[in-house]
Every structure is written in structure tokens, then in C-alpha cells.
Design a protein around this motif. Structure first.
Motif: not given
Length: 415
Positions: A11, A13-16
């Protein structure tokens, strides 16, 4: 083998995802002419902006789930970890096939044909399907040294198939997948049992000793076409050579991207790596220009043809963004140009059985005379639809052509 490791497409990432959302919501669009120029100057703001808005609501997870239905692996070859899908068929008469993408594409280009080819329903030829990511694309490692052009990629892909236990296999691909496939078919004929492409790279019937002996009328016809014109001799639009010049924009306005990617890929890569909208715009131009629209009027007003959904395009873009691989994917142009590899691609004759499909809006199309003189042509088909990404645009035709060609090969196959 122990060094063939299972892999799952990750997935964002939350940061991406947060970074992507922020960049998509704070776009600085370029200055444009007041006069309407369509797509002549490149991807217009209205088309890019519309696609950016779709990207803001696009759910990669839904498409990641589809992608991860297949068995993904990575394995080291020539110092690089190579990513590939491997879908063995349950049928005893299945043939191994490698489906190879080009640029600007990924393994996802074949998402509509993998299961069809693997399953071989209704008496169609089944295949053990292998779909790699070329080095520098997607989840395959990027080359670390110079010199990794089409010839070296061909060697890597052949090694991959042998490593998987397929000492005999069929190759199918277009764009770089067709160029690299031509190298495989001409250099590794002991392994490559058949070559299917919609992007053939062959020389015309020049007066070589072989052509004068076996194809004298094709030689005469070719030289007649130089005087009278291709359309008058071979038929209208039977010869399209937009890709004949690698990087000379004075000869072909369509090759500007090749000139940049083949000479200064590092400089271009900053914009394509740092800006998701820059990446999207660079790819959107190609997915617009190289696909088959129903009419010129529709083409001017549409970003994509009706045969290709915005979500399919955005999945391709997101895979490049997720892996930061657009910058490494364009370096093949530099390697091939500076090592004059296209001569070594075009000149050799292909002795293994060859099948070619000509789609209506592909970058180049060659007449059957040229193909018959330069390959062991056993199947040739022409279509009034489709473009440079036929596995996405006209997947049923691609699957049917591959299965028909595979059935011809299976009659003489010794695997």
C-alpha cells in the motif's frame, strides 16, 4: 529455489498518501496560450487538471487488491532483484509465455489478459504466464551501472525464464517489450520458441543476398515505394514510421520525449520524481497521443479514449509514483541511444516463428512484405482499432491473437 521470494504489492504508506494528497491540492499549473491549440503543445491544463481531480479521489487499495490476486515474486539476476508475476496454468498442454511491457508502462498493462491466457477456456491455448517488471521499472531494482540497455535486459529476461525452469518459452510484448523481445528472439532462439509483437523492429527488403534470392519482388516493390510513396505501393497507412528516427525532432515531432530521455534523463528526472502532477502530465500526453480515439474531434476534447479508464491510467501512474521508478525507467533511452543498440536490434533476421498484430493507432506499422522478408512470419493480423497499449485498449484481440499463435507453436513444441 531459495532465492525466489514471494512478494506483495504494498500500500501507499500513510506518509506517502498524505504527501501525495498535499501535492495534489497545491498545484501550480503552467502558463498557457490564450489561443486554443488542442494537444499540439503537449498535455493541456484542462486535461491534466481533470485527471488530478480524479487522482484525489482514486482508491489505490481497490486496484492493489486486484493486482495481488496473482502470485508475485522477486529474485536476483545479474545483481538486481527482478520482480515478476508467475501464474502457472493447470492445463498439461500449457506453454510458458513472458509478457513484457514497455514505457511508460508497468506489468499492470496486462491485467486484463493474465487470467484469460492462464486459464485457456473453451479450448483456447493455455499458458504459464510470467509478467516481469523490467529493470528500473516498478518493483524491479534499478540498474546501478551504465550500459543496461535493451541487449542486457534481453539477457536478464532470458535468464529469468531459464531460472523458472522454462528452457523453451514464447515472448509477447510491445514498445520496449517488443524491442527487447526482438533481441531475445534473434539471440536466444534456443530458448525463445516464438515471438509475438505489435511493435516490430525490422529493416525493409533491401537488396541483400538472401532477399535477392528469396524475395526479389519484395525488393523491387520496396524501391518502387521510395519513388512512388509508401501509400501508393503498399496501401494507405500500411507503412507508418513515426518511430523510425530515435531522437531527431526535425524528422519527427513525435520523438521529442526520446530526445530528452536519450540525452539528459537526469535533468528531466527531477520534475518527474518530485512532482506527482509533473509525472501525471508527462504520462498523460503519451496515453492520449498513442491510443486510438474514435475520431479526431473526440481526441481533441478527451484526455483518454473510451477503451481506457481513468482508473487504469491512474494505477499506472501510482505504481510509478509509489516506486519512484519513472526516473530510472527513462534511462533505457540513454543507454540504447549512446550504444547505438537500435542497429543491433533492427538488422538481425528473426528465425523463430513470429506473429505480428498491427493496431490502428500504434506508433509504427509495417507491411507484411517487410515482415515476411525479415522474420519467420507465421501469423499477421491488422485491426481498425487499438493503439500502442493494445493489452489495455483491445485486450480481447490481443489474447485471441496470442492464443492462436500459441496453438500453432504447441503443435511442434518440445518443452
Amino acid at each position: 529455489m531459495a532465492d525466489i521470494v514471494r512478494f506483495e504489492v504494498p500500500s501507499l504508506s500513510d506518509e506517502q498518501q498524505a504527501h501525495l494528497n498535499a501535492r495534489l491540492s497545491t498545484v501550480i499549473y503552467p502558463n498557457e496560450l490564450e489561443q486554443e491549440v488542442g494537444w499540439d503543445y503537449g498535455a493541456p491544463t484542462w486535461a491534466v487538471k481533470s485527471m488530478v481531480e480524479k487522482w484525489q479521489t482514486y482508491d489505490f487499495e481497490a486496484y492493489r487488491e486486484e493486482i495481488n490476486q496473482w502470485h508475485h515474486y522477486r529474485t536476483p539476476i545479474d545483481g538486481l532483484n527482478i520482480h515478476f508475476i508467475h501464474e502457472p496454468s493447470p492445463h498439461p498442454n500449457a506453454l510458458p509465455i513472458l509478457l513484457c511491457h514497455g514505457w511508460p508502462s508497468t506489468f499492470y498493462e496486462f491485467h486484463k489478459v493474465i487470467n484469460v491466457l492462464r486459464d485457456g477456456k473453451d479450448g483456447q491455448q493455455p499458458f504459464h504466464v510470467i509478467v516481469p517488471s523490467l529493470p528500473g521499472f516498478g518493483f524491479s531494482d534499478a540498474p546501478k551501472d551504465t550500459g543496461y540497455g535493451a541487449l542486457r535486459m534481453a539477457k536478464t529476461m532470458n535468464q529469468l525464464m531459464i531460472k523458472l525452469g522454462y528452457k523453451k518459452y514464447m515472448w509477447a510484448g510491445g514498445d520496449w517489450g517488443g524491442i527487447i523481445g526482438k533481441v531475445v528472439a534473434s539471440r536466444y532462439g534456443d530458448n525463445c520458441m516464438g515471438f509475438y509483437t505489435h511493435f516490430p523492429m525490422v529493416r525493409p527488403p533491401v537488396p541483400s543476398p538472401r532477399n535477392l534470392l528469396f524475395h526479389p519482388f519484395k525488393v523491387v516493390k520496396f524501391f518502387s515505394s521510395l519513388l512512388l510513396g509508401f501509400d501508393r505501393v503498399y496501401g494507405k497507412d500500411k507503412v507508418v514510421l513515426n518511430g523510425a528516427t530515435f531522437a531527431n525532432a526535425e524528422l519527427s515531432y513525435t520523438c521529442g520525449y526520446r530526445a530528452i530521455q536519450g540525452t539528459k534523463p537526469y535533468t528531466l528526472a527531477y520534475g518527474l520524481s518530485d512532482s506527482p502532477v509533473g509525472l501525471l502530465g508527462w504520462l498523460l500526453e503519451k496515453y492520449h497521443d498513442w491510443t486510438h480515439h474514435e475520431s479526431d474531434e473526440i481526441s481533441v476534447k478527451s484526455a483518454l479514449p473510451s477503451s481506457l479508464t481513468p482508473e487504469e491510467f491512474l494505477t499506472q501512474v501510482t505504481l510509478f509514483w509509489l516506486t519512484n521508478s519513472l526516473s530510472s525507467s527513462i534511462r533505457i533511452y540513454y543507454e540504447v541511444l549512446h550504444r547505438h543498440e537500435m542497429f543491433r536490434v533492427v538488422l538481425p533476421r528473426v528465425h523463430v516463428p513470429t506473429a505480428v498484430s498491427n493496431f490502428a493507432h500504434d506508433l509504427s506499422r509495417l507491411p507484411v512484405d517487410w515482415l515476411a522478408a525479415s522474420t519467420n512470419l507465421v501469423q499477421f493480423r491488422e485491426y481498425s482499432e487499438g493503439g500502442h497499449f493494445p493489452a489495455l485498449e483491445s485486450h480481447r484481440l490481443v489474447a485471441a491473437d496470442i492464443q492462436a499463435f500459441g496453438k500453432k507453436l504447441s503443435k511442434s513444441a518440445k518443452l
